[in-house]
Design a protein around this motif. Structure first.
Motif, short mmCIF file in Angstrom:
data_model
loop_
_atom_site.label_atom_id
_atom_site.label_comp_id
_atom_site.label_asym_id
_atom_site.label_seq_id
_atom_site.Cartn_x
_atom_site.Cartn_y
_atom_site.Cartn_z
N ARG A 196 0.84 -1.20 0.00
CA ARG A 196 0.00 0.00 0.00
C ARG A 196 0.87 1.25 0.00
O ARG A 196 1.83 1.36 0.78
CB ARG A 196 -0.91 0.00 1.22
CG ARG A 196 -1.91 1.15 1.24
CD ARG A 196 -2.92 0.99 2.34
NE ARG A 196 -3.88 2.07 2.32
CZ ARG A 196 -4.97 2.11 3.10
NH1 ARG A 196 -5.20 1.13 3.95
NH2 ARG A 196 -5.79 3.14 3.04
N LEU A 198 1.08 5.77 -0.85
CA LEU A 198 0.49 7.07 -1.10
C LEU A 198 1.52 7.92 -1.81
O LEU A 198 2.65 8.07 -1.34
CB LEU A 198 0.08 7.74 0.22
CG LEU A 198 -0.54 9.13 0.13
CD1 LEU A 198 -1.90 9.06 -0.55
CD2 LEU A 198 -0.68 9.74 1.53
N GLU A 212 -0.49 11.48 -10.01
CA GLU A 212 -1.40 10.43 -10.47
C GLU A 212 -0.72 9.42 -11.40
O GLU A 212 -1.04 8.22 -11.37
CB GLU A 212 -2.61 11.04 -11.17
CG GLU A 212 -3.58 11.77 -10.26
CD GLU A 212 -3.11 13.15 -9.83
OE1 GLU A 212 -2.05 13.61 -10.34
OE2 GLU A 212 -3.78 13.77 -8.99
N ALA A 215 1.15 6.95 -9.23
CA ALA A 215 0.22 6.19 -8.39
C ALA A 215 -0.53 5.15 -9.21
O ALA A 215 -0.73 4.01 -8.76
CB ALA A 215 -0.75 7.13 -7.70
N SER A 216 -0.93 5.51 -10.42
CA SER A 216 -1.68 4.58 -11.25
C SER A 216 -0.81 3.44 -11.76
O SER A 216 -1.32 2.36 -12.08
CB SER A 216 -2.33 5.32 -12.42
OG SER A 216 -1.34 5.86 -13.28
N SER A 222 -2.55 5.32 -4.09
CA SER A 222 -3.43 6.45 -4.32
C SER A 222 -2.60 7.72 -4.40
O SER A 222 -1.42 7.72 -4.04
CB SER A 222 -4.48 6.56 -3.22
OG SER A 222 -3.86 6.66 -1.94
#
Length: 257
Positions: A196, A198, A212, A215-216, A222
């Motif tokens: 996980r 961020l 983004e 993250a993607s 996220s």
């Protein structure tokens, strides 16, 4: 209090541990140190007040750590292993890890090389430019750090030169660090990382690019954008801090989510 661990190549890595609770390992950006990147902007207080133990290191070439002048000492996996070594030196086999800029890239490398060490990760100051920064760009920055005539430097070279020229910094070691080649992970390798994470970048951060895109590409990440902040100002912003504290609390409750 400063403590040290010694890497397999003999380089001593400085770190300190502050507070009690869930361990969060902090990895600073290029040319900075644990003090400049994390303590001064208030991160020690933010995290210890949230019930965490801060373990903050000085990357090799920076702060109180040893400062080799040979680029071969600064391989990305070598520097990522320094993070794991500090973690174990502080008494932890696994921890939350937060890196900013260079430290963010090193955190990604640690997630790939030694995923068992990383409970969850915050990757700050690294966005779409993770995919586009070339070794030629790094060489141009290193050339700018050591240039005799600063009048010829580009704006980005001058920014790095001014930062690396601050008192107490070893500009030759920093140039060696920047000259070390980097082979970023492919999109396939990134998508295979299920830890996980961020990803946080400033809205006006042209050094990182938008959060983004990275993250993607990661397997379980996220993104957060900090409004109106550039590369230098994002790390101390309250939006960044609030997002991290919330993320760490959620990851502690659901480590696999």
């Amino acid at each position: 209090m400063t403590e040290f661990v010694t890497a397999v190549d003999g380089v001593r890595i400085a770190y300190e541990a502050v507070g009690k609770g869930e361990p969060v390992v902090l990895v600073h950006g290029f040319g900075a140190s644990r003090v400049q990147n994390w303590r001064v902007p208030g991160w020690y207080d933010t995290l210890t007040n949230a019930g965490c133990c801060v373990v903050a290191l000085d990357c090799r070439g920076h702060g109180e750590s040893d400062k080799p002048h040979d680029p071969s000492a600064y391989g990305e996996s070598t520097m990522a292993n320094d993070i794991a070594l500090v973690m174990r030196g502080a008494g932890y086999e696994r921890a939350f890890v937060m890196g900013y800029s260079m430290g963010g890239s090193l955190t990604i490398r640690l997630m790939h090389d030694q995923p068992h060490c990383v409970h969850a990760a915050v990757i700050g100051g690294v966005g779409s430019n993770y995919f586009t920064r070339s070794n030629e760009w790094r060489m141009s920055i290193a050339d700018g750090l050591l240039a005799n005539d600063t009048s010829t430097l580009s704006p980005i070279q001058k920014m790095f030169r001014d930062f690396a020229s601050q008192p107490g910094k070893d500009i030759a070691a920093l140039a060696a660090c920047m000259r070390a080649p980097r082979a970023h992970l492919s999109r396939e390798e990134l998508s295979a990382i299920k830890i996980r994470a961020l990803v946080i970048c400033g809205e006006a951060d042209t050094v990182s690019g938008p959060a983004e895109a990275l993250a993607s590409a990661l397997g379980n990440a996220s993104a957060v954008t900090v409004p109106k902040r550039d590369h230098m100002l994002t790390v101390g912003d309250k939006v960044y801090k609030e997002a991290v504290v919330e993320f760490l609390a959620a990851a502690a409750r659901k480590p696999g989510a």
